[in-house]
Design a protein around this motif. Sequence first.
Motif, mmCIF file in Angstrom:
data_model
loop_
_atom_site.group_PDB
_atom_site.id
_atom_site.type_symbol
_atom_site.label_atom_id
_atom_site.label_comp_id
_atom_site.label_asym_id
_atom_site.label_seq_id
_atom_site.Cartn_x
_atom_site.Cartn_y
_atom_site.Cartn_z
ATOM 1 N N MET A 141 0.772 -1.234 -0.179
ATOM 2 C CA MET A 141 -0.213 -0.031 -0.107
ATOM 3 C C MET A 141 0.913 1.186 0.021
ATOM 4 S SD MET A 141 -2.926 1.203 2.816
ATOM 5 C CE MET A 141 -3.072 -0.598 3.277
ATOM 6 N N TYR A 142 0.404 2.421 -0.875
ATOM 7 C CA TYR A 142 1.283 3.500 -0.930
ATOM 8 C C TYR A 142 0.234 4.571 -0.659
ATOM 9 C CZ TYR A 142 3.952 7.382 -2.875
ATOM 10 O OH TYR A 142 4.674 8.430 -3.114
ATOM 11 N N ILE A 143 0.305 5.392 0.470
ATOM 12 C CA ILE A 143 -0.527 6.441 0.745
ATOM 13 C C ILE A 143 -0.078 7.653 0.518
ATOM 14 C CG2 ILE A 143 -1.913 7.516 2.679
ATOM 15 C CD1 ILE A 143 -1.873 4.914 3.984
ATOM 16 N N ASP A 144 -0.750 8.696 -0.317
ATOM 17 C CA ASP A 144 -0.085 9.719 -0.663
ATOM 18 C C ASP A 144 0.258 10.989 0.383
ATOM 19 O OD1 ASP A 144 0.888 10.131 -3.229
ATOM 20 O OD2 ASP A 144 -0.981 10.382 -4.264
ATOM 21 N N THR A 145 -0.869 10.889 1.491
ATOM 22 C CA THR A 145 -0.577 11.855 2.220
ATOM 23 C C THR A 145 0.063 11.404 3.679
ATOM 24 O OG1 THR A 145 -2.466 13.031 1.389
ATOM 25 C CG2 THR A 145 -1.952 14.066 3.430
ATOM 26 N N PRO A 146 1.161 11.561 4.115
ATOM 27 C CA PRO A 146 1.660 10.886 5.274
ATOM 28 C C PRO A 146 1.193 11.811 6.539
ATOM 29 C CG PRO A 146 3.161 12.293 4.314
ATOM 30 C CD PRO A 146 2.007 12.541 3.156
ATOM 31 N N GLY A 162 -18.215 -19.286 7.585
ATOM 32 C CA GLY A 162 -19.748 -19.084 8.123
ATOM 33 C C GLY A 162 -19.762 -17.666 8.763
ATOM 34 N N GLN A 163 -18.498 -16.896 8.261
ATOM 35 C CA GLN A 163 -18.517 -15.753 9.122
ATOM 36 C C GLN A 163 -17.959 -14.549 7.972
ATOM 37 O OE1 GLN A 163 -16.060 -17.386 12.034
ATOM 38 N NE2 GLN A 163 -17.410 -17.073 13.394
ATOM 39 N N THR A 164 -18.168 -13.353 8.306
ATOM 40 C CA THR A 164 -17.243 -12.266 7.533
ATOM 41 C C THR A 164 -16.340 -11.984 8.436
ATOM 42 O OG1 THR A 164 -19.333 -11.328 6.240
ATOM 43 C CG2 THR A 164 -17.516 -10.029 6.622
ATOM 44 N N LEU A 165 -15.013 -11.755 7.896
ATOM 45 C CA LEU A 165 -14.005 -11.642 8.727
ATOM 46 C C LEU A 165 -13.216 -10.077 8.411
ATOM 47 C CD1 LEU A 165 -11.901 -14.938 7.986
ATOM 48 C CD2 LEU A 165 -13.599 -14.424 9.835
ATOM 49 N N GLU A 166 -13.207 -9.305 9.368
ATOM 50 C CA GLU A 166 -12.845 -7.910 9.459
ATOM 51 C C GLU A 166 -11.506 -7.829 9.389
ATOM 52 O OE1 GLU A 166 -14.370 -3.715 10.624
ATOM 53 O OE2 GLU A 166 -13.532 -4.951 12.072
ATOM 54 N N PHE A 167 -10.678 -7.700 8.338
ATOM 55 C CA PHE A 167 -9.198 -7.131 8.517
ATOM 56 C C PHE A 167 -9.109 -5.691 8.661
ATOM 57 C CE2 PHE A 167 -9.551 -11.363 6.761
ATOM 58 C CZ PHE A 167 -8.407 -12.126 7.206
ATOM 59 N N ARG A 168 -8.088 -5.171 9.241
ATOM 60 C CA ARG A 168 -7.946 -3.825 9.306
ATOM 61 C C ARG A 168 -6.633 -3.443 9.578
ATOM 62 N NH1 ARG A 168 -11.562 0.388 9.897
ATOM 63 N NH2 ARG A 168 -13.202 -1.041 10.375
ATOM 64 N N THR A 169 -6.065 -2.328 8.778
ATOM 65 C CA THR A 169 -4.798 -1.533 9.036
ATOM 66 C C THR A 169 -4.763 -0.318 9.537
ATOM 67 O OG1 THR A 169 -4.429 -0.798 6.927
ATOM 68 C CG2 THR A 169 -3.753 -3.052 7.258
ATOM 69 N N ARG A 170 -3.821 -0.012 10.219
ATOM 70 C CA ARG A 170 -3.974 1.232 11.043
ATOM 71 C C ARG A 170 -2.447 1.725 11.211
ATOM 72 N NH1 ARG A 170 -4.309 3.842 16.081
ATOM 73 N NH2 ARG A 170 -5.333 5.690 16.092
ATOM 74 N N TYR A 171 -2.041 2.512 10.316
ATOM 75 C CA TYR A 171 -0.812 2.968 10.304
ATOM 76 C C TYR A 171 -0.498 4.413 10.229
ATOM 77 C CZ TYR A 171 2.046 -1.243 10.103
ATOM 78 O OH TYR A 171 2.670 -2.560 10.515
ATOM 79 N N LYS A 172 0.517 4.948 10.994
ATOM 80 C CA LYS A 172 0.770 6.467 10.812
ATOM 81 C C LYS A 172 2.217 6.449 10.338
ATOM 82 C CE LYS A 172 1.987 10.393 13.418
ATOM 83 N NZ LYS A 172 3.441 10.745 12.958
ATOM 84 N N ILE A 173 2.712 6.997 9.059
ATOM 85 C CA ILE A 173 3.916 6.964 8.514
ATOM 86 C C ILE A 173 4.356 8.452 8.361
ATOM 87 C CG2 ILE A 173 3.872 4.913 7.557
ATOM 88 C CD1 ILE A 173 3.434 6.024 5.100
ATOM 89 N N ASP A 174 5.607 8.837 8.348
ATOM 90 C CA ASP A 174 6.059 10.389 8.244
ATOM 91 C C ASP A 174 6.081 10.634 6.882
ATOM 92 O OD1 ASP A 174 5.627 11.148 11.176
ATOM 93 O OD2 ASP A 174 6.785 9.289 11.179
ATOM 94 N N GLU A 175 6.261 9.741 5.843
ATOM 95 C CA GLU A 175 6.319 10.123 4.287
ATOM 96 C C GLU A 175 5.830 9.294 3.583
ATOM 97 O OE1 GLU A 175 10.383 7.592 3.236
ATOM 98 O OE2 GLU A 175 10.293 9.982 3.204
ATOM 99 N N PRO A 176 5.502 9.699 2.420
ATOM 100 C CA PRO A 176 4.905 8.528 1.406
ATOM 101 C C PRO A 176 5.645 7.291 1.132
ATOM 102 C CG PRO A 176 4.232 10.950 0.592
ATOM 103 C CD PRO A 176 5.397 10.786 1.714
ATOM 104 N N GLY A 177 5.147 6.196 0.927
ATOM 105 C CA GLY A 177 6.110 5.160 0.449
ATOM 106 C C GLY A 177 5.591 3.886 0.497
ATOM 107 N N TRP A 178 5.889 2.744 -0.243
ATOM 108 C CA TRP A 178 5.158 1.574 -0.333
ATOM 109 C C TRP A 178 5.596 0.665 1.019
ATOM 110 C CZ3 TRP A 178 1.664 0.047 -3.556
ATOM 111 C CH2 TRP A 178 1.538 0.516 -4.680
#
Length: 450
Positions: A141-146, A162-178
């Motif tokens: 993932m690449y996020i343009d706005t750090p 028999g279920q829906t699985l919720e995956f989630r990411t939550r990152y704070k980075i200090d610059e854009p990048g992969w």
Amino acid sequence: MSEEDRSITKRTFLMAASTACLSGCLGDAPSQSSSQKTPSQETKNETDTDPEPTVETEPESPTLFLDGDPREELWDVGDQWRDGTSLDEWDVLSGSIERSTKHQYRDFPSVRLTATDDDGVAVRVPIDGYDLTQTSFSLAMYIDTPGTHYSPSFDVNAPECGQTLEFRTRYKIDEPGWIRYDLGINDISNLDSTTESYMTISWGGNDIDWYISDLRAVPVNQDPCLFIQFDDSLRSTYDTAFPIMRQYDIPATVYTVTGRIGNTGSLTLDQMNEMQDAGWEFASHTQSHQRTGELSLDEQRAELENSKRWLLDHGFEQAASMLAYPFGSFTTETMDIAADYYDFATSEQRGAINRRISSPLSVNRHPGDNVKRSLELIDILLDDQIPTDTLVLCYHDVIEDNDPSVDPDGLRETMAYIDDQGVTCRVTSELRDDLFRSESSSSSHTATDN
């Protein structure tokens, strides 16, 4: 010392070490070829039938500099089932998507996701050919706005569970990048009426462009395992947490601010040695606990190098090559510097993580301060039909009315629940060793009553 000078120092160190090793192997005596055997040697070879005894080699001692980048070994874990080459099966639910070559991950095209209104952006992608009871996922993932916390969701409709699985990411980075993300299960819910397997990728904001690529299905087939960590090397880790966890025979990994050891409110060296003797281990939380991603590159290198050097110099080799970024602050350049010294690095994020880690320098973990949430994640960990098998709970201070902290009663409740459920608890270096297919060390055990 400049960044270039430090790079030269590293190369010189590695060359010297290699030369010393080669010299030690060759020795000073002349070599004897296999065809130039003495008569006594020939007689011995003909008459001796017993196999030569196996010599057990000692594991290599950790060194300050590492050879190679640990990320390179794990980029291709699992099967790639989507990249940005074709969008034919991407069903847009809101916002818009497009194939992009502006930001490419390892030469793979990416998918640009853009919110067009307050509904954010959401797409649905079918999942075919995988048993979702034994599969997890990772993606780049690449996020343009750090500099902001992002919480994209990846909901998997899993009929096998028999279920829906919720995956989630939550990152704070200090610059854009992969960055490669290993998706950790955040929650589960009852399955919709449909029996189709698919992943819904969504983010509810309207002020962000982001890119994803190289989605991978990762097999999960290990037994459930739990890892406990403490950040900041605080005195309460010894005074309060250590006796509580020793009662239940549960070890932990302490991410150590090495420049504070012996200061008021921090661990002492004697306390660390006592805890290590009891099965705990000590890793790096930098030298002075600054926001790493906001420092200059030379300052970042000094923080990461000096902290590891202190651990090695004081007898804490087992986890010296592991790091936790203070305040979760890092950049892609921070990760590049970390790769010179560390083969495992983590930041406090939400969600359980899976055994098969694809990004060993940005590993997920979950704050354990909310006791109710911690117990919920332990229940998910133990669900036989849920494709996750590894949970990392991280703590800071163990004291009442302090944030971030868990009060002593809350920590005791969590450890008692772990013990009651028979959850296997290990130190984090064993997770790191498993990651690189090493032999498990001997400190693995299951929490039992004392």
